[in-house]
Design a protein around this motif. Structure first.
Motif: not given
Length: 72
Positions: A42-46
């Motif tokens: 999720i951190a990568f996508i954001i």
């Protein structure tokens, strides 16, 4: 089911019920690893979404104030 004893598969249960129980047992066992992976995913996508915006790119390239010392 008592704590500390391995679960014995009940042959009266359907195959689907045993499969679902096996998946739930795996999720309970690997809960931390699943959450750890989800956090980084999720951190990568954001981060990817934020850095793909043009205004973010302008912040990195242009220096405020007119005197530009960047080589590009």
């Amino acid at each position: 089911m008592q704590r500390g004893r391995p679960a014995v598969a009940n042959r009266n249960e359907s195959t689907l019920t045993r499969c679902v129980n096996a998946v739930f047992a795996f999720v309970r066992m690997a809960e931390f690893e699943i959450l750890f992976f989800l956090f980084f995913f999720i951190a990568f996508i954001i981060f990817k979404d934020l850095t793909s915006r043009p205004e973010y790119n302008q912040i990195l390239v242009k220096k405020p104030g007119g005197n530009d010392v960047w080589p590009f």
